[in-house]
Enzyme design. Structure first.
Site, PDB file in Angstrom:
ATOM      1  N   LYS A 163      22.996  90.485  17.088  1.00 27.77           N
ATOM      2  CA  LYS A 163      22.223  89.320  16.726  1.00 27.77           C
ATOM      3  C   LYS A 163      20.998  89.201  17.640  1.00 27.77           C
ATOM      4  O   LYS A 163      21.007  89.831  18.695  1.00 27.77           O
ATOM      5  CB  LYS A 163      23.087  88.066  16.794  1.00 27.77           C
ATOM      6  CG  LYS A 163      23.661  87.811  18.196  1.00 27.77           C
ATOM      7  CD  LYS A 163      24.376  86.529  18.233  1.00 27.77           C
ATOM      8  CE  LYS A 163      23.585  85.504  18.967  1.00 27.77           C
ATOM      9  NZ  LYS A 163      23.454  85.689  20.408  1.00 27.77           N
ATOM     10  N   ASP A 183      29.153  89.879  15.715  1.00 33.22           N
ATOM     11  CA  ASP A 183      29.249  88.512  16.221  1.00 33.22           C
ATOM     12  C   ASP A 183      30.395  88.603  17.214  1.00 33.22           C
ATOM     13  O   ASP A 183      31.572  88.637  16.818  1.00 33.22           O
ATOM     14  CB  ASP A 183      29.582  87.518  15.103  1.00 33.22           C
ATOM     15  CG  ASP A 183      29.599  86.099  15.634  1.00 33.22           C
ATOM     16  OD1 ASP A 183      30.124  85.894  16.745  1.00 33.22           O
ATOM     17  OD2 ASP A 183      29.092  85.195  14.966  1.00 33.22           O
ATOM     18  N   HIS A 184      30.069  88.678  18.495  1.00 36.32           N
ATOM     19  CA  HIS A 184      31.119  89.072  19.436  1.00 36.32           C
ATOM     20  C   HIS A 184      32.236  88.041  19.540  1.00 36.32           C
ATOM     21  O   HIS A 184      33.327  88.348  20.001  1.00 36.32           O
ATOM     22  CB  HIS A 184      30.531  89.439  20.813  1.00 36.32           C
ATOM     23  CG  HIS A 184      30.201  88.273  21.681  1.00 36.32           C
ATOM     24  ND1 HIS A 184      29.044  87.559  21.561  1.00 36.32           N
ATOM     25  CD2 HIS A 184      30.883  87.698  22.704  1.00 36.32           C
ATOM     26  CE1 HIS A 184      29.036  86.595  22.469  1.00 36.32           C
ATOM     27  NE2 HIS A 184      30.130  86.658  23.179  1.00 36.32           N
ATOM     28  N   LYS A 198      36.955  88.279  19.977  1.00 38.85           N
ATOM     29  CA  LYS A 198      37.795  87.638  21.004  1.00 38.85           C
ATOM     30  C   LYS A 198      39.205  87.423  20.455  1.00 38.85           C
ATOM     31  O   LYS A 198      39.370  86.918  19.337  1.00 38.85           O
ATOM     32  CB  LYS A 198      37.191  86.284  21.419  1.00 38.85           C
ATOM     33  CG  LYS A 198      35.877  86.419  22.212  1.00 38.85           C
ATOM     34  CD  LYS A 198      35.341  85.040  22.614  1.00 38.85           C
ATOM     35  CE  LYS A 198      33.922  85.116  23.143  1.00 38.85           C
ATOM     36  NZ  LYS A 198      33.806  85.465  24.548  1.00 38.85           N
ATOM     37  N   GLU A 257      28.333  76.187  28.427  1.00 38.98           N
ATOM     38  CA  GLU A 257      28.086  77.249  29.406  1.00 38.98           C
ATOM     39  C   GLU A 257      27.551  76.608  30.676  1.00 38.98           C
ATOM     40  O   GLU A 257      26.793  75.630  30.617  1.00 38.98           O
ATOM     41  CB  GLU A 257      27.059  78.232  28.871  1.00 38.98           C
ATOM     42  CG  GLU A 257      27.534  78.989  27.645  1.00 38.98           C
ATOM     43  CD  GLU A 257      26.581  80.110  27.294  1.00 38.98           C
ATOM     44  OE1 GLU A 257      26.836  81.246  27.728  1.00 38.98           O
ATOM     45  OE2 GLU A 257      25.575  79.849  26.617  1.00 38.98           O
ATOM     46  N   HIS A 285      28.139  82.181  16.189  1.00 41.49           N
ATOM     47  CA  HIS A 285      29.468  81.974  16.778  1.00 41.49           C
ATOM     48  C   HIS A 285      30.142  80.682  16.293  1.00 41.49           C
ATOM     49  O   HIS A 285      31.294  80.687  15.876  1.00 41.49           O
ATOM     50  CB  HIS A 285      29.392  81.914  18.308  1.00 41.49           C
ATOM     51  CG  HIS A 285      28.656  83.064  18.939  1.00 41.49           C
ATOM     52  ND1 HIS A 285      28.634  84.324  18.395  1.00 41.49           N
ATOM     53  CD2 HIS A 285      27.929  83.157  20.085  1.00 41.49           C
ATOM     54  CE1 HIS A 285      27.924  85.133  19.178  1.00 41.49           C
ATOM     55  NE2 HIS A 285      27.479  84.441  20.201  1.00 41.49           N
ATOM     56  N   LYS A 298      23.609  74.978  27.526  1.00 45.64           N
ATOM     57  CA  LYS A 298      23.570  75.738  28.774  1.00 45.64           C
ATOM     58  C   LYS A 298      23.438  74.757  29.934  1.00 45.64           C
ATOM     59  O   LYS A 298      22.986  73.631  29.756  1.00 45.64           O
ATOM     60  CB  LYS A 298      22.381  76.701  28.757  1.00 45.64           C
ATOM     61  CG  LYS A 298      22.551  77.798  27.698  1.00 45.64           C
ATOM     62  CD  LYS A 298      21.815  79.056  28.055  1.00 45.64           C
ATOM     63  CE  LYS A 298      21.943  80.119  26.989  1.00 45.64           C
ATOM     64  NZ  LYS A 298      23.189  80.908  27.066  1.00 45.64           N
TER      65      LYS A 298
HETATM   66  C1  BG6 Z   1      25.545  85.188  23.264  1.00 46.47           C
HETATM   67  C2  BG6 Z   1      24.340  84.309  23.498  1.00 46.47           C
HETATM   68  O1  BG6 Z   1      25.676  85.487  21.913  1.00 46.47           O
HETATM   69  O2  BG6 Z   1      26.706  84.527  23.716  1.00 46.47           O
HETATM   70  C3  BG6 Z   1      24.245  83.904  24.950  1.00 46.47           C
HETATM   71  O3  BG6 Z   1      23.159  84.996  23.112  1.00 46.47           O
HETATM   72  C4  BG6 Z   1      25.541  83.319  25.433  1.00 46.47           C
HETATM   73  O4  BG6 Z   1      23.178  82.980  25.138  1.00 46.47           O
HETATM   74  C5  BG6 Z   1      26.689  84.234  25.092  1.00 46.47           C
HETATM   75  O5  BG6 Z   1      25.441  83.136  26.834  1.00 46.47           O
HETATM   76  C6  BG6 Z   1      28.016  83.617  25.467  1.00 46.47           C
HETATM   77  O6  BG6 Z   1      29.052  84.523  25.245  1.00 46.47           O
HETATM   78  P1  BG6 Z   1      30.476  84.286  25.882  1.00 46.47           P
HETATM   79  O7  BG6 Z   1      31.318  85.378  25.321  1.00 46.47           O
HETATM   80  O8  BG6 Z   1      30.310  84.341  27.364  1.00 46.47           O
HETATM   81  O9  BG6 Z   1      30.900  82.927  25.424  1.00 46.47           O
END
Ligand code: BG6
Length: 510
Positions: A171, A200-201, A205, A239, A263, A361
């Site tokens: 993305k 979409d990581h 999870k 975050e 996400h 953030k």
């Molecule tokens: C990413 C965003 O997709 O996900 C980042 O671009 C964000 O801004 C990150 O910090 C957070 O990933 P995770 O796995 O740490 O929640």
């Protein structure tokens, strides 16, 4: 099973057959980027360490010409040492090292792809990678079409015989609906849809995949999973970090495009979707897609969409800069670093149940959770004062960092003569119930790419639906002034409280 026995990281009681990728190479475009260093390269090492990569695996980095003099192996080594999840193992490292190659060159230059073709053909010969190549684009979205076109004209995208070619796209997939549609068009001109893997990581999870397991493997949740029993759903992704060195990526993108479009809407889809016919890619994606199609934005966005921007403050006892003082951010930037939004779903299951999404953030701490808040019991046969502390029942999926689930309900306070009831909670912690620690999302997703296993990758329809939902909000905000500032290290702008309290509800404090 020999790799199970031979692998010290596997639990000997584990009867599951390991899914090991067949012979292949992965080409990493954007190897110099932060994501490659922190996530992709370490995940490849972890997979190798777990015995899940083929013995002759090849990893080819493509980087700018001025990287020609760099020691690629050293760069991968440093990334692995710093960020890998599993312990460093010399034997694993030297196995991986034999398949490392670097192709320096301009991404817009045909000569780069000619050299890449030569390197891949050589790996096919010496490492037996059989013409199976995955192209991983971890590059700015403006470069996607350039690379994809070159993969086509150099014929690198074309498999021969029974080999495969796949493309992996990080993305952001576009910055609005029109650009996402254009990008889909460009990619699908070159790669058939079954060969396109959009990352979409969050879907990689374990705790996110657990949402469907809990919903559909148990008898006790699904009967309550509807508007008769659920009052609202709150999805929070907080975050504690700021934008760090990512000004170039983040400014002009903002929190909604960065994480709500993908996400958080994926989390919403997993909570809201109907039971799929099976866990095959098509069935799961079909149901997620239907849920996203049912999403309706509130009419009055001024009341139901809030954005903020972090100002100076304190984080972990250290003073931190505000967004506008970050390196590379113009002082007049209106990019939001916090966004909250109410969404509704027009289905019988969810009629009248708002889904509240928020992310930001530089908040008090890092926590992502999905909280399903139930309606209050229709009648409480206790003295009024005895139940004043009782909140709504809630089932909370703790996505990270404290992975697990919490069930909150009322119980009798011991030792009191009248029945006094108070909220208590029952906890499930991953660490207490499972021996293995959860793999990183990128381990799972990269392995799935190499195996050609698509359920955890959103289809282009899902990506487009995400933009369809968000575009009006982004348009609404762009016509407004600056976002509301909030103090770093706190819980975000005041507007978020007014937004939910107007509906007679409150945010759960994560
Ligand atoms: C990413 C965003 O997709 O996900 C980042 O671009 C964000 O801004 C990150 O910090 C957070 O990933 P995770 O796995 O740490 O929640």
């Amino acid at each position: 099973m020999s790799s199970v026995r031979g692998n010290p990281l596997r639990d000997p009681q584990d009867q599951r057959l390991p899914r090991v990728a067949g012979p292949c190479s992965m080409v990493l475009f954007g190897v110099t980027g932060d994501l490659s260093r922190r996530k992709v390269m370490p995940a490849i090492y972890d997979l190798c360490n777990r015995g899940l990569l083929p013995p002759g695996f090849g990893l080819v980095g493509v980087a700018r010409r001025d990287w020609a003099e760099q020691d690629f192996a050293q760069i991968v080594h440093d990334a692995v040492r710093e960020h890998a999840r599993t312990p460093f193992n010399e034997a694993t490292w030297s196995r991986l090292c034999e398949g490392l190659r670097l192709v320096p060159g301009d991404l817009a230059d045909a000569a780069t792809y000619a050299e890449l073709a030569r390197v891949l053909a050589d790996l096919d010969q010496v490492r037996g990678t059989n013409g199976n190549h995955a192209f991983y684009l971890s590059i700015p979205p403006g470069m996607f079409p350039v690379v994809v076109e070159h993969l086509k004209s150099s014929r690198l995208a074309e498999p021969s015989g029974d080999s495969w070619r796949r493309v992996v796209i990080e993305k952001p997939f576009g910055h609005d609906l029109a650009s996402a549609q254009h990008l889909n068009h460009v990619v699908q001109e070159v790669f058939p849809s079954g060969s396109v893997f959009r990352i979409d990581h969050y879907l990689g999870k374990e705790t996110v995949q657990n949402l469907l397991a809990v919903r559909f493997a148990n008898a006790m949740f699904e009967p309550l999973w509807n508007a008769n029993f659920i009052d609202n759903v709150q999805i929070t992704m907080a975050e504690d970090i700021g934008i760090g060195g990512r000004a170039g990526y983040y400014d002009g993108i903002g929190a909604a495009r960065d994480v709500i479009q993908n996400h958080l809407l994926q989390l919403l889809a997993l909570v809201a979707m109907e039971e799929p016919l099976s866990f095959d890619a098509d069935d799961v994606r079909e149901e997620k897609q239907k849920a996203l199609r049912a999403v309706r934005l509130p009419r009055d966005l001024g009341k139901h969409a809030v954005r903020g921007q972090y100002a100076t403050g304190w984080q972990g006892g250290v003073p931190v800069r505000g967004y506008l003082e970050e390196d590379g951010i113009p002082p007049s930037s209106r990019t939001e670093t916090f966004a909250a939004l109410r969404l509704d779903l027009d289905t019988r299951r969810w009629a009248g149940v708002p889904f509240y999404l928020r992310t930001g953030k530089r908040l008090g701490r890092r926590v992502t959770e999905v909280a399903v808040i139930f309606k209050r019991a229709p009648h409480l046969p206790f003295e009024r004062t005895a139940v004043q502390e009782l909140g709504n029942n809630a089932l909370v999926f703790r996505i990270q960092p404290d992975e697990g689930m919490t069930l909150r309900f009322g119980a009798k306070v011991p030792g009191t003569s009248s029945i006094q009831v108070r909220d208590v909670s029952m906890d499930f912690q991953y660490g207490d119930s499972f021996v293995d620690s959860s793999p990183e999302a990128y381990e799972r997703l990269i392995l799935d790419v190499l195996l050609g296993d698509p359920p955890l990758f959103p289809r282009h329809e899902e990506v487009e639906l995400g933009w369809r939902i968000l575009d009006p909000v982004l348009d609404f905000w762009s016509a407004k002034g600056a976002p509301e500032p909030y103090v770093s290290g706190g819980w975000g702008p005041h507007g978020q409280y007014a937004m939910i309290e107007r509906d007679g509800r409150t945010w759960r404090r994560p």
